[in-house]
Scaffold this motif. Sequence first.
Motif, short mmCIF file in Angstrom:
data_model
loop_
_atom_site.label_atom_id
_atom_site.label_comp_id
_atom_site.label_asym_id
_atom_site.label_seq_id
_atom_site.Cartn_x
_atom_site.Cartn_y
_atom_site.Cartn_z
N ILE A 683 0.80 -1.13 -0.15
CA ILE A 683 0.14 0.09 -0.08
C ILE A 683 0.78 1.31 0.17
CG2 ILE A 683 -1.72 1.45 1.04
CD1 ILE A 683 -2.41 -1.15 3.07
N LYS A 684 0.97 1.87 -1.27
CA LYS A 684 1.51 3.13 -1.49
C LYS A 684 1.08 4.83 0.10
CE LYS A 684 3.51 2.87 -5.26
NZ LYS A 684 5.18 2.95 -4.70
N LYS A 685 1.89 4.86 0.16
CA LYS A 685 1.16 6.07 1.59
C LYS A 685 1.00 7.24 1.18
CE LYS A 685 3.05 9.55 4.71
NZ LYS A 685 4.68 10.71 5.53
N THR A 686 0.73 7.46 -1.04
CA THR A 686 -0.09 8.42 -1.40
C THR A 686 -0.56 8.10 -1.93
OG1 THR A 686 1.17 8.14 -3.19
CG2 THR A 686 2.28 9.72 -1.72
N SER A 687 -1.29 6.60 -1.56
CA SER A 687 -2.73 5.77 -2.53
C SER A 687 -3.59 6.87 -1.39
CB SER A 687 -2.38 4.54 -2.69
OG SER A 687 -2.60 3.95 -1.19
N PRO A 688 -4.95 6.22 -2.19
CA PRO A 688 -6.15 6.92 -0.89
C PRO A 688 -6.49 5.51 0.13
CG PRO A 688 -6.54 7.19 -3.47
CD PRO A 688 -5.13 6.15 -3.58
N LEU A 693 -4.87 5.12 6.25
CA LEU A 693 -4.64 4.59 7.45
C LEU A 693 -3.81 5.61 8.05
CD1 LEU A 693 -2.98 1.57 5.26
CD2 LEU A 693 -5.13 1.08 7.11
N THR A 694 -3.12 6.68 6.90
CA THR A 694 -2.19 7.46 7.85
C THR A 694 -3.57 8.80 8.49
OG1 THR A 694 -0.62 8.14 6.02
CG2 THR A 694 -1.00 9.43 7.30
N ASP A 695 -4.74 8.63 7.77
CA ASP A 695 -5.91 9.76 8.50
C ASP A 695 -6.15 8.51 10.07
OD1 ASP A 695 -5.81 11.30 7.15
OD2 ASP A 695 -6.82 10.72 5.83
N PRO A 699 0.51 4.09 11.12
CA PRO A 699 2.49 4.62 10.72
C PRO A 699 2.83 3.25 9.63
CG PRO A 699 3.12 2.87 12.27
CD PRO A 699 1.08 3.16 12.55
N VAL A 700 3.37 4.13 8.46
CA VAL A 700 3.47 3.52 7.15
C VAL A 700 3.93 2.09 7.18
CG1 VAL A 700 4.73 3.34 5.20
CG2 VAL A 700 4.06 5.56 5.82
#
Length: 892
Positions: A683-688, A693-695, A699-700
């Motif tokens: 799962i890329k950090k910049t993907s929806p 997940l970040t929200d 953590p990555v």
Amino acid sequence: MSLDSFISKAELTVGEHTYTYFDLKAAEANGLPNITRLPASLKVLLENLLRNEDGVSVTKADIQALANWIDNKGSVEHEIAFRPARVLMQDFTGVPAVVDLAAMRDAMVKLGADPAKINPLNPVDLVIDHSVMVDYFGTADAAKKNVDREYERNMERYNFLRWGSSAFNNFRVVPPGTGICHQVNLEYLAQTVWTSVAGGGDVAYPDTVVGTDSHTTMVNGLSVLGWGVGGIEAEAAMLGQPIPMLIPEVIGFKLTGKLPEGATATDLVLTITQMLRKKGVVGKFVEYFGEGLTTLSLEDQATIANMAPEYGATCGFFPVSQATIDYLTATNREPARVALVEAYAKQQGLWLDPENDPVFTDTLELDLGGVLPSLAGPKRPQDRVLLSDAASEFAKALSGEFNKAGDETRSAAVAGTDYSVKHGDVVIAAITSCTNTSNPSVLIAAGLVARKAKTLGLSVKPWVKTSLAPGSQVVTDYLNAAGLTADLDALGFNLTGYGCTTCIGNSGPLPEAISAAINEADLVACSVLSGNRNFEGRVNPDVRANYLASPPLVVAYALAGSLNVNLSTDALGTGSNGEPVYLKDIWPTNAEIAEIQRANVTHDKFSARYADVFKGDEHWQAISVSGGQTYQWDATSTYVANPPYFEGMTMTPEKVTDIVEARVLGIFGDSITTDHISPAGSIKKTSPAGQWLTDHDVPVSEFNSYGARRGHHEVMMRGTFANIRIRNKITPDIEGGVTKHFPSGDVMAIYDAAMRYKAEGRSMVIFAGKEYGTGSSRDWAAKGTKLQGVRAVIAESFERIHRSNLVGMGVLPLQFKIDGWQKLGLTGEEIVTIRGLETVQPRQELIVELFRASDGKVARFPVRCRIDTPTELEYFKNGGVMPYVLRNLARG
């Protein structure tokens, strides 16, 4: 029990035990002429109908229609209801299925019905095999570290599965670290002939199975008829619903001769895959016959059966033979069961008879003696290349499809090392996947290659990530007994875990310096794996060219370190004596392999490993089970959530409405796989999904994979159509899951555009080319499509499982009757209307209307509704198979 219109119910005594069964010979004598000439796979289906005839779901006319196959060879469309004996799951697809069952129990409560009605009626086995990743490799403790990390990542999921194993009847879980579901199925779960208690006695019938993984077909090698279905269909089967299917065509594949010295079962299956893809067997059964079968081991047959999805068939079936009996005995099945299998198969005409070939729709033939060492790649399993041509074919691909003409010699230094990497370097060499790890001959061959290479002083190139991930613990036992583990370890092929790993994209990250060098120089790096899938973006995001090969060739390419090396003629390296070492110097003979296999692959190893297969290790045993009939959902969980499929559901389904003024979410080309559609891999950090997940404060480092998060719809719907290699023709210059929103013209992630269209009150459609949805039976490819708001997919053709899954989620599959979307000049700005859906019938012709805002013109073209059967139509009208089943159970 059966109405028994053809008076086939009889008794079979084996030893001191008597079984009731449905006798095909008696049915032939009582009104079904010539059925003994049917292919063995259709005899299994016919017995299934005879045993389950109830006048409603299975009628006398259905049985007659299957018997009439001898005359029409499958050319007449007729729906039948198939009831498998059991269901097999792996955890990626099994978790969302159990989530759905838990959600259905909640929905039953809301409808005022008994939640206990949501319970598997057929036996279900879930094997946790898809979650272990190759984070650590090349060390003695790699497997332990990978398992520890697996539990750290997946404890929420495993807690949920422990609850499911206690909350549901007929539901067993094989814990992590045991093996791959298909190999466990082959070595332990499958029985070839199943028995159950009915009417006060034991009934014997063919073992049949559907599984939430397309490679369920592997067990066809053990004469168990089964195939992969979506989790949606599997849930219906668990709840007692039949699997609707059209009576299939059956392609006979005749094998003659014997494999030559140096050729492996992997080489054979890659040859067969290429032949059958060329033949065209999508939606058909394939059945193997001929005297060549007598020269193949059961494990060879299982290797061939495993890759039925790769050659496009529903299944790749083998009749019962002496190899079946020998394998059941060797793997510690009960003697009474083995005796029943032999007696039943011979009585029912399911035993291999090379002298009397069945009738088939069509046939093709292969002389085993002509099979040569092969690989398949760089992107598709059917793209076989001879070992002798692999280097030159890679060079063509590099300058052609990878667009590196004139740049073939580019290299990049790897920081902190004294070496560089270049186009064609093998950075992953993985002995992985049940396709090959179920076959002792090729694993022993890999061990012998390692032994001889070590003896001559060869070593693996330093840029190669090596791994060994067998499909069962028995593999470790016989490699240990043969002394081959130490040889594999010496080359870095240490045990990394028991699971699918690299074959499903759980290859883990490359070392940072190597990853950086590849990406900074835009290199076409390679993997060589003993798996069954090599689609773009599947194995590792840093690796663009992926080749399937036998385990001994995986070791050889790790030594060579590059696809640019011609293993047929070039040296693998320099030995400790300063002399070049060639593949022929380290390749074992068939006699060497057979001798070690006879001595070390023994009955006692299977007996020991499967004695307590459901117990699990200390991690599994430490998980506490809580909750009752309904699950206590954790609102903060990012792994498991109550899905929205039943929100606002009533006992009476709403009428199906026409698709009016829908927007085009995506336009895709040919061979769009479920790997492209369904969330898979990292799962890329910049993907929806990464942003969500970040929200939620993840953590990555703890993102895990899409596969591990398949129990949470918020993650999965954001990852649908998010594959890094997918190409949307609406945004032709951008690779990845993006589209253009109309009329604004804004370019954004497909998920974001879908949410904007939903907010605007618009439904959506997808356009695609041939073989849409090919690949694994990923139910989220259909679930995510549904949750994004797509109401119809219009394609030139569909892969069988995905088409069924779309219907199972209430999404309308439509097939072009013209050449395809290319002739329409689509840009994505079009507004789409499809009418007549309230009264639509299976396979009906419909008209699609396109309005182009840019010029105000309207175009119309015909499509075929690919709701294929009346049962599927009921699913569609109910909004999917789960609401259909739920309403029926609530009424009952």
